[in-house]
Structure formats: structure tokens, C-alpha cells
Write a protein that holds these residues in place. Structure first.
Motif, PDB file in Angstrom:
ATOM      1  N   VAL A 138       0.834  -1.064   0.669  1.00 51.67           N
ATOM      2  CA  VAL A 138      -0.047   0.045  -0.248  1.00 51.67           C
ATOM      3  C   VAL A 138       0.799   1.060   0.280  1.00 51.67           C
ATOM      4  O   VAL A 138       0.775   2.446  -0.886  1.00 51.67           O
ATOM      5  CB  VAL A 138      -0.737   0.114   0.890  1.00 51.67           C
ATOM      6  CG1 VAL A 138      -1.531   0.839   1.007  1.00 51.67           C
ATOM      7  CG2 VAL A 138      -1.922  -1.372   1.078  1.00 51.67           C
ATOM      8  N   ARG A 139       1.901   1.627   0.936  1.00 52.80           N
ATOM      9  CA  ARG A 139       2.931   1.869   0.829  1.00 52.80           C
ATOM     10  C   ARG A 139       3.347   2.721  -0.676  1.00 52.80           C
ATOM     11  O   ARG A 139       3.393   4.142  -0.330  1.00 52.80           O
ATOM     12  CB  ARG A 139       4.015   1.969   2.207  1.00 52.80           C
ATOM     13  CG  ARG A 139       4.683   3.159   2.673  1.00 52.80           C
ATOM     14  CD  ARG A 139       3.959   4.672   2.810  1.00 52.80           C
ATOM     15  NE  ARG A 139       4.341   5.257   2.605  1.00 52.80           N
ATOM     16  CZ  ARG A 139       4.920   6.382   3.994  1.00 52.80           C
ATOM     17  NH1 ARG A 139       4.445   6.577   4.336  1.00 52.80           N
ATOM     18  NH2 ARG A 139       5.979   7.631   3.821  1.00 52.80           N
ATOM     19  N   THR A 140       4.258   1.270  -1.108  1.00 52.26           N
ATOM     20  CA  THR A 140       4.572   1.839  -2.109  1.00 52.26           C
ATOM     21  C   THR A 140       3.821   1.987  -3.032  1.00 52.26           C
ATOM     22  O   THR A 140       4.271   3.614  -3.302  1.00 52.26           O
ATOM     23  CB  THR A 140       5.210   0.445  -2.311  1.00 52.26           C
ATOM     24  OG1 THR A 140       6.251  -0.109  -1.597  1.00 52.26           O
ATOM     25  CG2 THR A 140       6.411   0.451  -3.981  1.00 52.26           C
ATOM     26  N   ILE A 141       2.147   1.807  -3.445  1.00 49.66           N
ATOM     27  CA  ILE A 141       1.533   2.388  -4.680  1.00 49.66           C
ATOM     28  C   ILE A 141       1.130   3.659  -4.121  1.00 49.66           C
ATOM     29  O   ILE A 141       1.002   4.372  -5.456  1.00 49.66           O
ATOM     30  CB  ILE A 141       0.827   1.357  -4.641  1.00 49.66           C
ATOM     31  CG1 ILE A 141       0.915  -0.629  -5.254  1.00 49.66           C
ATOM     32  CG2 ILE A 141      -0.851   2.002  -5.083  1.00 49.66           C
ATOM     33  CD1 ILE A 141      -0.344  -1.045  -4.870  1.00 49.66           C
ATOM     34  N   VAL A 142       1.013   4.088  -3.021  1.00 50.61           N
ATOM     35  CA  VAL A 142       0.187   5.991  -2.443  1.00 50.61           C
ATOM     36  C   VAL A 142       1.803   6.176  -3.140  1.00 50.61           C
ATOM     37  O   VAL A 142       1.535   7.682  -3.573  1.00 50.61           O
ATOM     38  CB  VAL A 142       0.190   5.640  -0.670  1.00 50.61           C
ATOM     39  CG1 VAL A 142      -0.037   7.042  -1.165  1.00 50.61           C
ATOM     40  CG2 VAL A 142      -1.064   5.088  -1.075  1.00 50.61           C
ATOM     41  N   ASN A 143       2.959   6.233  -2.423  1.00 54.71           N
ATOM     42  CA  ASN A 143       4.193   6.387  -3.361  1.00 54.71           C
ATOM     43  C   ASN A 143       4.126   6.787  -4.526  1.00 54.71           C
ATOM     44  O   ASN A 143       4.329   8.203  -4.787  1.00 54.71           O
ATOM     45  CB  ASN A 143       5.511   6.354  -2.862  1.00 54.71           C
ATOM     46  CG  ASN A 143       5.403   6.560  -0.876  1.00 54.71           C
ATOM     47  OD1 ASN A 143       4.972   6.593  -0.182  1.00 54.71           O
ATOM     48  ND2 ASN A 143       6.603   5.587  -0.490  1.00 54.71           N
ATOM     49  N   LEU A 144       4.061   6.062  -4.890  1.00 56.93           N
ATOM     50  CA  LEU A 144       4.319   6.157  -6.774  1.00 56.93           C
ATOM     51  C   LEU A 144       3.440   7.003  -7.140  1.00 56.93           C
ATOM     52  O   LEU A 144       3.221   8.379  -8.170  1.00 56.93           O
ATOM     53  CB  LEU A 144       4.610   4.569  -7.352  1.00 56.93           C
ATOM     54  CG  LEU A 144       5.105   3.822  -6.870  1.00 56.93           C
ATOM     55  CD1 LEU A 144       5.827   2.264  -8.067  1.00 56.93           C
ATOM     56  CD2 LEU A 144       6.729   4.463  -7.577  1.00 56.93           C
ATOM     57  N   VAL A 145       2.064   6.641  -6.613  1.00 57.41           N
ATOM     58  CA  VAL A 145       0.694   7.679  -7.462  1.00 57.41           C
ATOM     59  C   VAL A 145       1.170   9.032  -6.754  1.00 57.41           C
ATOM     60  O   VAL A 145       0.942  10.038  -7.625  1.00 57.41           O
ATOM     61  CB  VAL A 145      -0.364   7.152  -6.485  1.00 57.41           C
ATOM     62  CG1 VAL A 145      -1.632   8.352  -6.993  1.00 57.41           C
ATOM     63  CG2 VAL A 145      -0.898   5.649  -7.181  1.00 57.41           C
ATOM     64  N   VAL A 146       1.632   9.157  -5.627  1.00 59.32           N
ATOM     65  CA  VAL A 146       1.658  10.898  -5.838  1.00 59.32           C
ATOM     66  C   VAL A 146       3.043  11.097  -6.588  1.00 59.32           C
ATOM     67  O   VAL A 146       3.124  12.517  -7.198  1.00 59.32           O
ATOM     68  CB  VAL A 146       2.560  10.891  -3.823  1.00 59.32           C
ATOM     69  CG1 VAL A 146       2.621  11.826  -3.846  1.00 59.32           C
ATOM     70  CG2 VAL A 146       1.160  10.571  -3.156  1.00 59.32           C
ATOM     71  N   ILE A 147       4.047  10.313  -6.507  1.00 60.17           N
ATOM     72  CA  ILE A 147       5.312  11.036  -7.431  1.00 60.17           C
ATOM     73  C   ILE A 147       4.468  11.138  -8.760  1.00 60.17           C
ATOM     74  O   ILE A 147       5.151  11.884  -9.371  1.00 60.17           O
ATOM     75  CB  ILE A 147       6.053   9.481  -7.252  1.00 60.17           C
ATOM     76  CG1 ILE A 147       7.425   9.881  -6.609  1.00 60.17           C
ATOM     77  CG2 ILE A 147       7.491  10.407  -8.842  1.00 60.17           C
ATOM     78  CD1 ILE A 147       7.841   8.687  -5.702  1.00 60.17           C
TER      79      ILE A 147
END
Length: 166
Positions: A138-147
Motif C-alpha cells: 500500500v505504501r509503495t503504491i501510494v508513494n508512486l501515485v504521488v510521484i
């Protein structure tokens, strides 16, 4: 028929117990990946975070590469029509298209392999590892979406994200 007569133990082994547990003594994925301490558990959880990051980053790279390749292929076709060198241009496009499919297949294989590794590790049912996998994904997906969102916003403003500070 007695199960011991068939060469099986009658007692439950750690691999046959299908319950969630809070253990610090596990074999993870391969025989060489074992730990029997809290430090080993923490290190294994960090490896799972890296697996998740690599898997999601590969997925994003694959999607971006496919989009860039498609845009390049469209501009190449338009250029070929304008210059009427379709025979030469189509052979060059076919060769580059083959390389794109090969890279896409390799990236897809990496994503599938890491996904199945994470799934099998989750099936160990160690609560700490299960939580690590879910939170890391979840954290990785959220970070990549924010980027991606920030990059798109900055590109509309005419700015680029770079590693240089001036």
C-alpha cells in the motif's frame, strides 16, 4: 489406517499448521532463508519491503515504457508515410517492436515472480510478515501515485523534477 504406517507423523508440523502466528522462527521461501531471532525477522521484513518496492517500480516503469513506445511507434509511422520509405521504415519498426516486446516480457516476468514470491511468503501466515507485505504494498503504491501526480502537475507548469540543486 494409521498415518504413521504410511511414513507420516501424526503430530502437526509447523508447515501443516494453518493458523496465524507471531513467531520469530521461520523458513521463508527457500531453505537458505531462515531466521530464529527478532533481528532475523526484522531483516526479513526489510527484504519484503524491498521486494514490494522493486515490484511496483517495475510495474510503473513497464507502463511508462509501453506508453513511450506506443507514442514513438505512432510518430514513426506518420514519418514513414510522409517520406514514402515504408518498406525500409517498416523493417526498422518491426525490429524495434521485437525488442520492445522482449523487454516487456522480461519486465512482466519480474513482476509475476516477485508477486508470487510475496504471495507464498504471505502464506507462511506469520503475522509480522503479513503486516509488512500489506503495508509495504500500500505504501509503495501510494508513494508512486504521488510521484506521478506531482510530476504531471510540475510538467504542466513547465518544471521538471531533477536530482540537481542549484
Amino acid at each position: 489406517m494409521d498415518m504413521t504406517m504410511m511414513g507420516h507423523k501424526s503430530e502437526a508440523t509447523p508447515m501443516s499448521a494453518m493458523t496465524l502466528h507471531f513467531g520469530a522462527d521461520e523458513t521463508v521461501l527457500f531453505d537458505f532463508w531462515k531466521f530464529s531471532s527478532t533481528g532475523g525477522l526484522i531483516l526479513s521484513c526489510l527484504v519484503l519491503v524491498v521486494f514490494s518496492i522493486v515490484k511496483e517500480a517495475t510495474r510503473v516503469f513497464r507502463a511508462a515504457y509501453a506508453k513511450a513506445t506506443e507514442n514513438n511507434r505512432r510518430s514513426t509511422k506518420a514519418h514513414a508515410i510522409r517520406e514514402i520509405v515504408a518498406r525500409y521504415q517498416s523493417s526498422v519498426t518491426a525490429i524495434s517492436h521485437c525488442g520492445c516486446r522482449l523487454l516487456d516480457g522480461i519486465l512482466h516476468a519480474v513482476i509475476l515472480t516477485l508477486s508470487y514470491f510475496l504471495m507464498v511468503i504471505f502464506m507462511n501466515l506469520n503475522v509480522w510478515m503479513c503486516i509488512t507485505i500489506v503495508v509495504a504494498e500500500v505504501r509503495t503504491i501510494v508513494n508512486l501515485v504521488v510521484i506521478v501526480i506531482v510530476s504531471a502537475f510540475l510538467s504542466r507548469l513547465g518544471l521538471q523534477i531533477t536530482g540537481e540543486y542549484r
